[in-house]
Motif scaffolding. Structure first.
Motif, PDB file in Angstrom:
ATOM      1  N   TRP A   1      52.589  50.023  89.425  1.00  0.00           N
ATOM      2  CA  TRP A   1      51.294  50.409  90.170  1.00  0.00           C
ATOM      3  C   TRP A   1      51.335  49.650  91.530  1.00  0.00           C
ATOM      4  CZ3 TRP A   1      50.776  48.409  85.476  1.00  0.00           C
ATOM      5  CH2 TRP A   1      50.749  49.034  84.379  1.00  0.00           C
ATOM      6  N   THR A   2      51.113  50.294  92.691  1.00  0.00           N
ATOM      7  CA  THR A   2      50.936  49.558  93.875  1.00  0.00           C
ATOM      8  C   THR A   2      49.551  50.058  94.403  1.00  0.00           C
ATOM      9  OG1 THR A   2      51.820  51.402  95.001  1.00  0.00           O
ATOM     10  CG2 THR A   2      53.314  49.482  94.404  1.00  0.00           C
ATOM     11  N   ASP A   3      48.945  49.038  95.105  1.00  0.00           N
ATOM     12  CA  ASP A   3      47.518  48.979  95.598  1.00  0.00           C
ATOM     13  C   ASP A   3      47.780  48.506  96.951  1.00  0.00           C
ATOM     14  OD1 ASP A   3      44.777  48.805  96.440  1.00  0.00           O
ATOM     15  OD2 ASP A   3      44.091  47.825  94.569  1.00  0.00           O
ATOM     16  N   SER A   4      47.333  49.652  98.229  1.00  0.00           N
ATOM     17  CA  SER A   4      47.225  49.131  99.520  1.00  0.00           C
ATOM     18  C   SER A   4      45.952  49.478 100.026  1.00  0.00           C
ATOM     19  CB  SER A   4      48.383  49.910 100.276  1.00  0.00           C
ATOM     20  OG  SER A   4      47.919  51.436 100.280  1.00  0.00           O
ATOM     21  N   GLY A   5      45.308  50.276  99.401  1.00  0.00           N
ATOM     22  CA  GLY A   5      44.063  50.632  99.796  1.00  0.00           C
ATOM     23  C   GLY A   5      43.768  51.477 101.248  1.00  0.00           C
TER      24      GLY A   5
ATOM     25  N   GLY B   1      54.699  46.274  82.507  1.00  0.00           N
ATOM     26  CA  GLY B   1      53.894  46.817  83.848  1.00  0.00           C
ATOM     27  C   GLY B   1      54.232  45.878  84.777  1.00  0.00           C
ATOM     28  N   ILE B   2      53.972  46.323  86.094  1.00  0.00           N
ATOM     29  CA  ILE B   2      54.110  45.548  87.308  1.00  0.00           C
ATOM     30  C   ILE B   2      52.921  45.953  88.244  1.00  0.00           C
ATOM     31  CG2 ILE B   2      55.494  44.999  89.375  1.00  0.00           C
ATOM     32  CD1 ILE B   2      58.032  45.501  87.645  1.00  0.00           C
ATOM     33  N   GLN B   3      52.009  44.952  88.514  1.00  0.00           N
ATOM     34  CA  GLN B   3      51.038  45.337  89.671  1.00  0.00           C
ATOM     35  C   GLN B   3      51.370  44.630  90.833  1.00  0.00           C
ATOM     36  OE1 GLN B   3      46.986  44.107  88.403  1.00  0.00           O
ATOM     37  NE2 GLN B   3      47.378  44.018  86.305  1.00  0.00           N
ATOM     38  N   VAL B   4      51.532  45.350  91.882  1.00  0.00           N
ATOM     39  CA  VAL B   4      52.087  45.018  93.112  1.00  0.00           C
ATOM     40  C   VAL B   4      50.722  45.307  94.073  1.00  0.00           C
ATOM     41  CG1 VAL B   4      53.593  45.399  95.151  1.00  0.00           C
ATOM     42  CG2 VAL B   4      54.398  45.961  92.674  1.00  0.00           C
ATOM     43  N   GLN B   5      50.148  43.948  94.440  1.00  0.00           N
ATOM     44  CA  GLN B   5      48.962  44.058  95.343  1.00  0.00           C
ATOM     45  C   GLN B   5      49.597  43.958  96.675  1.00  0.00           C
ATOM     46  OE1 GLN B   5      46.034  45.385  96.618  1.00  0.00           O
ATOM     47  NE2 GLN B   5      45.225  44.525  94.612  1.00  0.00           N
ATOM     48  N   ARG B   6      49.186  44.924  97.475  1.00  0.00           N
ATOM     49  CA  ARG B   6      49.576  44.990  99.032  1.00  0.00           C
ATOM     50  C   ARG B   6      48.573  45.202 100.080  1.00  0.00           C
ATOM     51  NH1 ARG B   6      55.063  48.683  99.333  1.00  0.00           N
ATOM     52  NH2 ARG B   6      54.709  48.167 101.539  1.00  0.00           N
ATOM     53  N   ASN B   7      47.273  45.202  99.317  1.00  0.00           N
ATOM     54  CA  ASN B   7      46.065  45.384 100.173  1.00  0.00           C
ATOM     55  C   ASN B   7      45.621  43.859 100.529  1.00  0.00           C
ATOM     56  OD1 ASN B   7      43.363  45.698 101.159  1.00  0.00           O
ATOM     57  ND2 ASN B   7      42.839  47.293  99.692  1.00  0.00           N
ATOM     58  N   PRO B   8      45.757  43.679 101.763  1.00  0.00           N
ATOM     59  CA  PRO B   8      45.495  42.321 102.028  1.00  0.00           C
ATOM     60  C   PRO B   8      44.288  42.071 102.136  1.00  0.00           C
ATOM     61  CG  PRO B   8      45.794  43.722 104.245  1.00  0.00           C
ATOM     62  CD  PRO B   8      46.031  44.399 102.725  1.00  0.00           C
TER      63      PRO B   8
END
Length: 282
Positions: free
Chosen positions: A201-205, A271-278
């Motif tokens: 999952w990638t979160d960039s908002g 699972g891999i959480q990728v947080q890209r939302n600063p």
């Protein structure tokens, strides 16, 4: 205020409870601050609680329930996938916040699939250890109803089989070994440990470029990771502590990502959480 020592002792636990339910650090701190104000208002009155920790647990739970209900509506318009906030600890151990063993970023992510009230019931039962009567009092229900909600929540979070436990975040030793391999230019070690059903999952908002939908399956996940490395080069990886345990920080030429690896208790990465939302990396 006479309860200040109790408050100081209980605050980290309460923030951990709210953070587990909400997945957002700011909302968790707001919930606990509001509980403190309510405690202050009843201090020295006939309404002052005899068991302050238990009272605070109930009040924070109720505030978190309201906040979770509001947040669920906000997330309907959230751009892309939603992942929990990452709260990196200060380098000075004396300044670190210890929120309890029940706080885990994989668990927080999984909880978000539940209705807010079911989240509260599950956390109060399985993390806090409250009785059904106590939980019913906290959420304004009945013991019979909380039992039903707890069964439903546990079923919803159950692993595919009894032999496959609910995923948890990878521990520090595991991450340090993996980080050493990645810093040596070895992406293969990570790829080899992806479970067949691994999800990324990638979160960039909407603030950075990211995959809008989850990436399913070890083959697709490995191609996704290889594509990032091919485009931006192998990142410099380090293990950093957060209030919910260790994670990977991956610094590439384009940006810094914070990565949570979820495991099944064995060697497999589920699972891999990728947080890209600063805004969600604190």
């Amino acid at each position: 205020m006479t309860t200040s020592p109790t408050w100081i002792r209980e605050r980290p636990r309460l923030v951990g409870l709210a953070y587990t339910v909400l997945g957002t650090w700011e909302d968790a701190e707001d919930a606990v601050s509001e509980a403190w104000l309510r405690l202050h208002r009843v201090d020295g009155t006939s309404q002052e609680p005899q068991d302050v920790p238990a009272w605070l647990t109930v009040v924070v739970s109720r505030i978190a329930l309201d906040a979770a209900t509001t947040a669920a509506k906000r997330r309907e318009s959230y751009v892309g996938q939603w992942l929990p906030d990452i709260v990196v600890q200060d380098a000075d151990p004396a300044d670190r916040i210890v929120v309890g063993e029940g706080v885990d970023l994989a668990f927080i992510r999984i909880l978000q699939a539940l209705r807010p009230v079911d989240r509260i019931v599950l956390v109060l039962a399985d993390v806090v250890g409250m009785s059904h009567q106590e939980i019913a009092d906290a959420v304004g229900s009945t013991p019979a109803a909380t039992r039903q909600r707890l069964r439903r929540a546990r079923t919803a979070l159950a692993a595919p089989s009894e032999d496959a436990p609910v995923p948890r975040s990878a521990d520090q030793s595991y991450l340090h070994t993996l980080a050493a391999s990645l810093n040596a230019g070895d992406l293969g070690t990570l790829v080899e440990q992806l479970s067949e059903g691994c999800v990324l999952w990638t979160d960039s908002g909407g603030l950075t470029r990211a995959a809008r939908n989850p990436v399913y399956g070890s083959d697709r996940v490995s191609r996704f990771l290889a594509g990032l490395v091919g485009k931006y080069g192998m990142p410099r990886v380090s293990v950093v502590d957060t209030v919910a345990g260790p994670v990977l920080r991956a610094v590439s030429e384009d940006m810094t990502r914070v990565v949570v690896l979820e495991t099944d208790g064995g060697a497999g990465i589920t699972g891999i959480q990728v947080q890209r939302n600063p805004r969600k990396i604190r």
